[in-house]
Design an enzyme around this catalytic site. Structure first.
Site, mmCIF file in Angstrom:
data_model
loop_
_atom_site.group_PDB
_atom_site.id
_atom_site.type_symbol
_atom_site.label_atom_id
_atom_site.label_comp_id
_atom_site.label_asym_id
_atom_site.label_seq_id
_atom_site.Cartn_x
_atom_site.Cartn_y
_atom_site.Cartn_z
ATOM 1 C CE LYS A 216 36.248 -37.536 -23.897
ATOM 2 N NZ LYS A 216 36.733 -36.872 -25.116
ATOM 3 C CE LYS B 173 36.024 -34.364 -20.968
ATOM 4 N NZ LYS B 173 36.233 -33.975 -22.350
HETATM 5 ZN ZN LIG Z 1 36.525 -36.279 -29.552
#
Ligand SMILES: [Zn+2]
Length: 319
Positions: free
Chosen positions: A189, A242
């Site tokens: 992420k 992501k």
């Molecule tokens: Zn978070």
């Protein structure tokens, strides 16, 4: 090459296809509202109250979308995010309502993080020097995972990028007789400006600093592979990259190296860009959404979390 590009042969030789079954629909459930509330920076996307969240889930399942992922907006926030892990907190209530009304055909995933529940908006607990405390956060995440699962969640999805979070959650689930509950980890992420609209959607803007001490540097790709390797070692069943479009190379490398079920999150900023351009008449929304999602799939994603899930499903169902 043009011989096979006629409308007769095009679909016949298509290498990558998009299917409704590839989609995961994010759902925001808000304890503080009594009617669906449109998110300003995400036109056409709503927060749902507990009263109607199951209706929303059932409309998603009716379109053939196999899974939702729930994000909770609690009534009360505090320093330690203590309203994330109670059996009567917002996500737990939403899961029970959905399971009761929709049954077991819909896969209910729960996002697992503290940023929606902490008053400072960070993904972990912080000390007086405004540093994120990794290991104390793991205990709360583990407790939250167990309570989500006790409410009926089918998959838990830790998103806070704390080191060791997948292992801590796996142990807690196993110790509580939830050995069969898979973990989808937000493994790679990135610290991304594309999350802007989400913070309005989930009420998770942060009071100080940024998330660079736990989310990844956009310049790094090898590091993503190390993050993913660690999460797999700790017990992740599905791994996620992501955002999606700016990180197609990461999706490609992760899929190629690990050959794991791989998810990609087409995030709020990616949604907002397309919506804004389409509203101005600058882009054809349908075309751009399809092309975006198929390219994420082509890069190697098996499943896509996207705010366009319902629109895309309608489109695919009408073909
Ligand atoms: Zn978070």
């Amino acid at each position: 090459m043009r011989r096979l590009r006629s409308s007769k042969f095009r679909p016949f030789i298509r290498e990558t296809t998009l299917d409704v079954k590839d989609l995961i629909c994010p759902v925001f459930v808000d304890e503080t509202i009594s009617e669906p509330f449109e998110i300003n920076s995400m036109p056409g996307y709503f927060r749902h109250p507990l009263e109607t969240v199951a209706d929303e889930a059932s409309s998603i399942l009716e379109l053939g979308i196999p899974a939702v992922i729930l994000f909770g907006i609690p009534e009360k926030k505090d320093e330690t995010g203590s309203h994330a892990c109670g059996d009567d907190d917002v996500v737990q209530k939403a899961v029970r309502a959905i399971k009761q009304q929709v049954g077991d055909d819909l896969i209910v995933m729960t996002d697992l993080c503290l940023c929606e529940y902490t008053s400072h908006g960070h993904c972990g607990i912080v000390n007086e020097k405004q540093e994120i405390l990794n290991d104390p956060t793991l205990e709360i995440l583990a407790k939250t995972a167990v309570s989500h699962t006790r409410a009926g969640a089918d998959i838990v999805a830790p998103s806070g990028m704390m080191d060791g979070m997948v292992g801590a959650i796996r142990r807690a689930l196993d110790d509580n007789d939830f050995k069969d509950i898979p973990i989808m980890s937000y493994a790679a992420k990135y610290c991304s400006a594309f999350y802007g609209p989400f913070r309005e959607a989930a009420g998770s803007g942060y009071a100080f600093g940024d998330r660079a001490s736990y989310q990844m540097d956009p310049g790094n790709a090898d590091e993503a592979l190390r993050e993913v390797a660690l999460d797999i070692e700790e017990g992740a069943d599905i791994i996620m990259v992501k955002p999606a479009l700016p990180y197609l190379d990461i999706i490609y490398r992760v899929k190629k190296k690990f050959k794991m079920p791989t998810a990609a999150y087409h995030v709020s900023g990616e949604y907002a860009m397309i919506k804004a351009a389409a509203q101005n008449g600058w882009l054809d929304e349908r075309g751009v959404v399809y092309e975006s999602l198929i390219s994420i799939k082509r890069a190697g994603a098996d499943m896509i979390l996207t705010y366009f899930a319902k629109d895309m499903a309608r489109e695919l169902n009408s073909e």
